[in-house]
Write an enzyme that holds these catalytic residues in place. Structure first.
Site, PDB file in Angstrom:
ATOM      1  N   HIS A   1      15.245  27.883  39.413  1.00 59.29           N
ATOM      2  CA  HIS A   1      16.331  27.791  38.744  1.00 59.29           C
ATOM      3  C   HIS A   1      18.206  26.914  40.435  1.00 59.29           C
ATOM      4  O   HIS A   1      17.289  27.294  41.190  1.00 59.29           O
ATOM      5  CB  HIS A   1      16.707  29.033  38.038  1.00 59.29           C
ATOM      6  CG  HIS A   1      17.243  29.172  36.981  1.00 59.29           C
ATOM      7  ND1 HIS A   1      18.864  29.078  37.755  1.00 59.29           N
ATOM      8  CD2 HIS A   1      17.457  28.523  35.591  1.00 59.29           C
ATOM      9  CE1 HIS A   1      19.833  29.408  36.709  1.00 59.29           C
ATOM     10  NE2 HIS A   1      18.940  28.718  35.441  1.00 59.29           N
TER      11      HIS A   1
ATOM     12  N   ASP B   1      12.495  30.722  30.525  1.00 61.75           N
ATOM     13  CA  ASP B   1      11.408  28.687  30.237  1.00 61.75           C
ATOM     14  C   ASP B   1      10.177  29.314  29.682  1.00 61.75           C
ATOM     15  O   ASP B   1       9.100  29.243  29.570  1.00 61.75           O
ATOM     16  CB  ASP B   1      11.562  27.927  30.217  1.00 61.75           C
ATOM     17  CG  ASP B   1      13.481  27.285  29.501  1.00 61.75           C
ATOM     18  OD1 ASP B   1      13.351  28.205  28.154  1.00 61.75           O
ATOM     19  OD2 ASP B   1      13.674  26.829  29.986  1.00 61.75           O
TER      20      ASP B   1
END
Ligand code: ACO
Length: 378
Positions: A261, A315
């Site tokens: 991320h 996700d």
């Protein structure tokens, strides 16, 4: 005029002052209006969280029930919007259908009264209420079926699953889905939120604001990673294949989907919450090999890549959860949009409160004093 250094993607450049959400990527902390995401996921509902994001404070009991009732009353979409959606090609991506339908709402509710709190509330309610109905309607219509009417007795998440599957959802599935919406409702200044704020700054209507944000979310670098996680788990196919797959990715310097991320350098707090919920869901409805593959992936990636701050992101588990609920893969991003409408509307309202139209500058690197060459001489 001060000349600033050009940063591709405006990386690290503040685009707004905001009190809506806060992320500390080193500590793995996410707060909405100062409240930690873990607490909201445990104690709140999506509609209450949306209210908190948009109006800045948790609603009282009466405020919340009035808000829930208003949203429930506005869930149906006009038959002319349904008819318009019927003419969309079945092969089109549901995100494109959603963007077109959200923009079409602006045709039906074209009044623009941005200083009137009643107008703001009406637009918030209408968008939160109708976006799920439009996503579910397109899903049924592309299969050749009539859309299902919203179920007045079901809450926000339960009603969406009902409209999608044409049956009352299991309470655990509805609860997990509601938490997924909370987790995806807002995440500081990302591409779609920036897009929403730029559009809002022109003082256009909120339907155009949401339509522009939906269009931005649709790209594979933003909302689409959980679709790719499912593809990857299907390709890996067994727990034994996990280690060689990861070693191969590392050797080829390929990105492992659902990991890493830009902001979080520890495990994304939303992934931790979703992992626990996924476990409950899989325990109730049966473990499948994809959950086991995912668990093994997390172990191996931690062993190999934690020194680079690479951990699962939101996700990684959301795709697994939606798949277990029988939701088609290409609806994952529209579901992200259903949740993120809350954040976009909060930013719309915040932008209006201190508006200045976005007008950045550029670093011109083209030529000057070029001559016009007649077409026959080019
Ligand atoms: N798999 C393997 N290695 C990775 C991964 C990954 N998923 N992500 C980053 N790395 C490695 C990079 O190769 C790089 O290694 P190096 O220093 O040896 O060159 C190092 O970690 C730093 O990577 P960056 O690309 O600089 O990290 P950045 O912060 O730019 O990337 C991103 C973040 C784009 C999310 C990236 O991790 C990625 O592509 N992940 C996979 C796609 C994904 O899951 N996206 C969803 C993000 S969450 C969301 O949008 C809701």
């Amino acid at each position: 005029m001060m000349v600033c250094e050009y940063k591709p993607g405006l990386e690290g450049i503040p685009a707004a002052e905001s009190s809506i959400s806060f992320v500390d990527g080193q500590k793995g902390l996410l707060e909405y209006r100062g409240i930690r995401i873990e607490e909201l996921a445990q104690k709140s509902t999506f509609l209450e969280t949306a209210y908190l994001l948009i109006w800045g404070e948790l609603p009282t009991k009466d405020e919340l029930s009035a808000f829930e009732e208003e949203v429930n009353m506005h869930r149906r979409i006009k038959y002319r919007i349904r008819d318009m959606m019927k003419s969309f090609p079945e092969s089109g991506h549901p995100m494109d259908a959603l963007q077109a339908s959200a923009a079409a709402l602006g045709l039906f509710y074209s009044r623009r009264d941005l200083h009137n709190p009643a107008y703001i509330r009406d637009a918030v309610v209408r968008l939160l209420a109708t976006i799920p109905t439009m996503v579910a309607a397109f899903q049924l219509m592309r299969k050749g079926n009539d859309p299902v009417r919203p179920h007045d007795e079901l809450d926000y998440a339960g009603n969406f699953l009902y409209m999608l599957n044409e049956k009352i959802p299991d309470p655990l599935a509805a609860h997990v889905f509601d938490v997924c919406l909370i987790l995806h409702a807002e995440h500081t200044m990302n591409a779609s939120t920036f897009s929403a704020r730029v559009t809002a700054s022109t003082l256009t209507d909120p339907y155009a604001v949401v339509a522009s944000a939906v269009g931005t979310l649709g790209g594979p670098l933003h909302g689409g990673a959980n679709e790719e996680v499912i593809q990857m788990l299907e390709d890996i196919d067994s727990v034994e294949n996990v280690r060689p797959y990861i070693e191969d990715c590392i050797q080829r310097k390929a990105k492992i989907m659902g990991f890493g991320h830009r902001v979080y350098k520890v495990k994304d707090p939303r992934a931790t919450i979703l992992q626990n919920l996924a476990e409950k869901l899989f325990t109730k409805f049966g473990h499948d090999k994809y959950f086991d593959i995912a668990q093994e992936m997390e172990r191996v990636v931690e062993e190999k890549l934690s020194h680079k701050g690479i951990y699962p992101n939101v996700d990684f588990y959301s795709g697994l959860v939606y798949r277990k609920m029988g939701i088609p893969t290409d609806l994952f991003t529209p579901i992200f949009a259903i949740a993120r409408v809350a954040g976009w509307l909060a930013h719309w309202k915040e932008q209006l409160a201190e508006n200045r139209i976005f007008r950045p500058t550029q670093v011109y690197n083209g030529r000057h004093e070029a001559s016009y060459i007649p077409i026959e001489k080019r």
